[in-house]
Scaffold this active site. Structure first.
Site, PDB file in Angstrom:
ATOM      1  N   TYR A 149      56.522  23.089  38.885  1.00  0.00           N
ATOM      2  CA  TYR A 149      57.588  22.588  39.755  1.00  0.00           C
ATOM      3  C   TYR A 149      58.395  23.759  40.281  1.00  0.00           C
ATOM      4  O   TYR A 149      58.481  24.805  39.654  1.00  0.00           O
ATOM      5  CB  TYR A 149      58.451  21.516  39.086  1.00  0.00           C
ATOM      6  CG  TYR A 149      59.108  21.843  37.766  1.00  0.00           C
ATOM      7  CD1 TYR A 149      60.176  22.730  37.683  1.00  0.00           C
ATOM      8  CD2 TYR A 149      58.705  21.206  36.594  1.00  0.00           C
ATOM      9  CE1 TYR A 149      60.814  22.995  36.486  1.00  0.00           C
ATOM     10  CE2 TYR A 149      59.331  21.449  35.380  1.00  0.00           C
ATOM     11  CZ  TYR A 149      60.380  22.351  35.330  1.00  0.00           C
ATOM     12  OH  TYR A 149      61.004  22.615  34.133  1.00  0.00           O
ATOM     13  N   CYS A 150      58.959  23.577  41.468  1.00  0.00           N
ATOM     14  CA  CYS A 150      59.700  24.635  42.175  1.00  0.00           C
ATOM     15  C   CYS A 150      58.916  25.958  42.185  1.00  0.00           C
ATOM     16  O   CYS A 150      59.413  26.977  41.730  1.00  0.00           O
ATOM     17  CB  CYS A 150      61.087  24.837  41.548  1.00  0.00           C
ATOM     18  SG  CYS A 150      62.223  25.724  42.626  1.00  0.00           S
TER      19      CYS A 150
END
Length: 280
Positions: A149-150
């Site tokens: 994620y990110c």
């Protein structure tokens, strides 16, 4: 032959704001207002280089792109059903999980006359983490971990498993380099939460922006990667020792009266930004 510039970590002194033990009532909107305030102070030369540490409980911080997801409200409702509050930050990047096992560090510098190259800011944080984790230093890579994620070019990983992500914010001649360090707990469980959030917020829609396809197995915590029971307090001690050794002087501080006034304005802006997508 040109001399290599000094590391950004080598400051005459470091101001420390430790907010790592404020507990569940410490709201993430405050954190981003704090960093903007400290950026302004560093930029106006009223504050030296500052390290702020912070921990938030059961919070998912969304990026501006996340706030444009077609079914964002359903995503936020899902997070609430899992016991997480959602907050939209005032900068780029995408959704990250913050909980009591994640230590966040912000390093705030004054933008010099020549400017601080963006990679130099990232490199300083990468260098700091390697100093804090000397036994793992040689194995810590900075590259994008697909499926995390990110994701970003300065994802920090060991053996292909991401345990930290770095971002930057530049404001009023100040630079804030921010990192989240997954210290304890399960990296893949956190990633699973974000995967489910995107599934509910997208529902298979085709969007102009390409949101990440999360593969939970590519994320882990420092405790999982080292096989040791590392705590937030352990990492705090390592951070303070590293900064003291790099500068010779560290001192603890809170906001000045002038900074408090700026902080209140920044916090009001954060509240307004969140209200626009229905987050009180």
């Amino acid at each position: 032959m040109t001399e290599k510039p000094l590391s950004l970590l080598e400051q005459p002194q470091w101001r420390i704001l430790d907010q790592s033990s404020l507990g569940p009532q410490f709201d993430a909107r405050q954190s981003f207002a704090f960093d903007d305030t400290l950026c302004a102070s560093a930029g106006s030369r009223t504050s030296p280089a500052t390290a702020r540490t912070w921990v938030h409980h059961d919070t998912v911080v969304l990026g501006i792109q996340d706030s444009r997801l077609p079914f964002i409200q359903e995503g936020i409702e899902y997070l609430a059903s899992q016991g997480y509050r959602a907050v939209v930050r005032n900068s780029g990047g995408l959704a990250v999980v913050l909980d009591e096992g994640v230590l966040n560090i912000s390093l705030i510098f004054q933008e010099s006359d020549k400017g601080i190259d963006i990679n130099r800011g990232y490199d300083a944080m990468w260098e700091l983490v390697k100093v804090m984790l000397p036994e793992q230093a040689a194995k810590i890579e900075a590259r994008e971990i697909e499926g995390s994620y990110c994701p970003g070019s300065y994802d920090l990983s060991i053996g292909g498993k991401k345990f930290a992500g770095i971002s930057q914010r530049r404001l009023r001649n100040g630079v804030a380099v921010q990192i989240y360090l997954c210290v304890t707990g399960s990296g893949s469980d956190r990633a699973e939460l974000i995967r489910n959030f995107y599934e509910r917020s997208l529902k298979g829609s085709v969007t102009k922006f390409a949101y990440p396809v999360i593969v939970p197995e590519v994320m882990a915590s420092i405790s999982e990667l080292t096989g040791k029971d590392v705590t937030i307090q352990d990492m705090m001690l390592k951070l303070l020792t590293a900064l003291k050794n790099l500068s010779g002087r560290i001192f603890s501080s809170s906001l000045s009266m002038d900074e408090q006034l700026v902080f209140e304005k920044n916090l009001a802006r954060m509240a307004e930004r969140n209200k626009k997508i229905g987050i009180d």
